[in-house]
Design a protein around this motif. Sequence first.
Motif, PDB file in Angstrom:
ATOM      1  N   PRO A  77       0.822  -1.213   0.000  1.00 46.65           N
ATOM      2  CA  PRO A  77       0.000   0.000   0.000  1.00 46.65           C
ATOM      3  C   PRO A  77       0.856   1.262   0.000  1.00 46.65           C
ATOM      4  O   PRO A  77       0.468   2.279  -0.594  1.00 46.65           O
ATOM      5  CB  PRO A  77      -0.801  -0.123   1.304  1.00 46.65           C
ATOM      6  CG  PRO A  77      -0.807  -1.585   1.615  1.00 46.65           C
ATOM      7  CD  PRO A  77       0.501  -2.114   1.132  1.00 46.65           C
ATOM      8  N   ALA A  78       2.041   1.194   0.639  1.00 42.77           N
ATOM      9  CA  ALA A  78       2.917   2.375   0.689  1.00 42.77           C
ATOM     10  C   ALA A  78       3.371   2.760  -0.711  1.00 42.77           C
ATOM     11  O   ALA A  78       3.428   3.953  -1.046  1.00 42.77           O
ATOM     12  CB  ALA A  78       4.125   2.096   1.584  1.00 42.77           C
ATOM     13  N   LEU A  79       3.703   1.771  -1.554  1.00 39.17           N
ATOM     14  CA  LEU A  79       4.106   2.068  -2.921  1.00 39.17           C
ATOM     15  C   LEU A  79       2.962   2.693  -3.705  1.00 39.17           C
ATOM     16  O   LEU A  79       3.164   3.658  -4.456  1.00 39.17           O
ATOM     17  CB  LEU A  79       4.579   0.794  -3.620  1.00 39.17           C
ATOM     18  CG  LEU A  79       4.931   0.938  -5.103  1.00 39.17           C
ATOM     19  CD1 LEU A  79       6.070   1.922  -5.308  1.00 39.17           C
ATOM     20  CD2 LEU A  79       5.269  -0.418  -5.709  1.00 39.17           C
ATOM     21  N   ARG A  80       1.768   2.180  -3.519  1.00 37.59           N
ATOM     22  CA  ARG A  80       0.609   2.752  -4.207  1.00 37.59           C
ATOM     23  C   ARG A  80       0.389   4.203  -3.797  1.00 37.59           C
ATOM     24  O   ARG A  80       0.097   5.069  -4.630  1.00 37.59           O
ATOM     25  CB  ARG A  80      -0.646   1.916  -3.920  1.00 37.59           C
ATOM     26  CG  ARG A  80      -0.520   0.465  -4.392  1.00 37.59           C
ATOM     27  CD  ARG A  80      -1.864  -0.214  -4.468  1.00 37.59           C
ATOM     28  NE  ARG A  80      -2.500  -0.392  -3.167  1.00 37.59           N
ATOM     29  CZ  ARG A  80      -2.344  -1.464  -2.395  1.00 37.59           C
ATOM     30  NH1 ARG A  80      -1.519  -2.441  -2.772  1.00 37.59           N
ATOM     31  NH2 ARG A  80      -2.978  -1.574  -1.250  1.00 37.59           N
ATOM     32  N   ASP A  81       0.543   4.483  -2.511  1.00 36.17           N
ATOM     33  CA  ASP A  81       0.372   5.849  -2.032  1.00 36.17           C
ATOM     34  C   ASP A  81       1.445   6.777  -2.599  1.00 36.17           C
ATOM     35  O   ASP A  81       1.164   7.917  -2.989  1.00 36.17           O
ATOM     36  CB  ASP A  81       0.415   5.891  -0.502  1.00 36.17           C
ATOM     37  CG  ASP A  81      -0.801   5.229   0.140  1.00 36.17           C
ATOM     38  OD1 ASP A  81      -1.804   5.022  -0.564  1.00 36.17           O
ATOM     39  OD2 ASP A  81      -0.725   4.911   1.345  1.00 36.17           O
ATOM     40  N   LYS A  82       2.690   6.293  -2.647  1.00 31.20           N
ATOM     41  CA  LYS A  82       3.779   7.106  -3.192  1.00 31.20           C
ATOM     42  C   LYS A  82       3.557   7.398  -4.666  1.00 31.20           C
ATOM     43  O   LYS A  82       3.764   8.530  -5.130  1.00 31.20           O
ATOM     44  CB  LYS A  82       5.116   6.391  -3.007  1.00 31.20           C
ATOM     45  CG  LYS A  82       5.609   6.350  -1.580  1.00 31.20           C
ATOM     46  CD  LYS A  82       6.904   5.538  -1.478  1.00 31.20           C
ATOM     47  CE  LYS A  82       7.372   5.425  -0.032  1.00 31.20           C
ATOM     48  NZ  LYS A  82       8.604   4.612   0.076  1.00 31.20           N
TER      49      LYS A  82
END
Length: 357
Positions: A77-82
């Motif tokens: 999810p962190a990559l998607r947010d970035k």
Amino acid sequence: MAALRGSARRGWLRCPQPAALAAAAALAVCAFYYLGGGGETFSSATRRLRATPPAPAGPGPRGLHLLFMFTKAERSPALRDKAQAALRSLLRHGRLGAADVLHLHLVTEGASRDIGLGLLQDLLRGAAFRHQVIVHDVNELTEKLFPIVEAMQKHFSAGSGTYYSDSIFFLSVAMHRIMPKEITQIIQVDLDLKYKTNIRDLFDEFDNFPEGAVIGIAREMQPVYRHTFWQYRRENPQTKVGEPPPDGLPGFNSGVLLLNLEAMRQSKLYNQLLEPTMVQKLTEKYHFKGHLGDQDFFTMVGMEHPELFHVLDCTWNRQLCTWWRDHGYSDVFDQYFQCEGEVRIYHGNCNTPIPED
């Protein structure tokens, strides 16, 4: 061009709405393509672009190619947010000429492909400029890259082995041998970025390349390579290798990369440096063992042949990570980390938060 085989299945059409761009000539190049398994090549898509009707009067049309990797997003999810934050800031500040087209190259696989395409479709819905998205399959790229970069992986990858899957982290090194010859320039970027200025201004940096330069890249802003080159520095106490700017050679950071693909293709020197014997020779000379992929290769080559690189101002890749300040280098850290001028791209490397607007 056999570089990237695949079917170009048309998705949706997106163009800005002003009357000046409402003509069919403007609409013709705002396609969204998926490249999967099938019969059509990447170059056939570029031939279609060249065959479209003339663009509106004004400066000549310019294809602006921007590439980023988006893999394993279903687990992160962190990559998607970035990715969402980076692309949103890029689109917020993006102002292209009426004849310009931004070609977004998405390097992805599996479930990440669907996530990435959905994200782009949502964000590009309100884009104020013409655009095309092209999807590249990681596995297809890896198959082409591995024979080129296999020998260097053991020197610039984590661990002691050479792993097939690691090849994708050397994409920029051999991009000139992968992309169709119709593409002469491309910018590769990380996704932990925040754009504070018009992306077209970054493309204008290609015009500032000195003769012989093939790659534009900013300096590393931590003493990473002061540490990595410790043995060479001990044996050569007067060296500039690993020293901080402005007079030293601190190495490079590959978060923002300007790749002049045509210059890379034409450079006899650059292509010689890709050969296994040359990589071995330089790693032995500098006692080099890294783990940062393409960034390590460019850094090592830059110590030997700085003329191959156009050094971007730090404001184009204002790195925020301070890990090395707390791991043995607090006394010299600020000499590497300082950056004068208004930031144009923030880089939140090592998961560092990026300042809010």
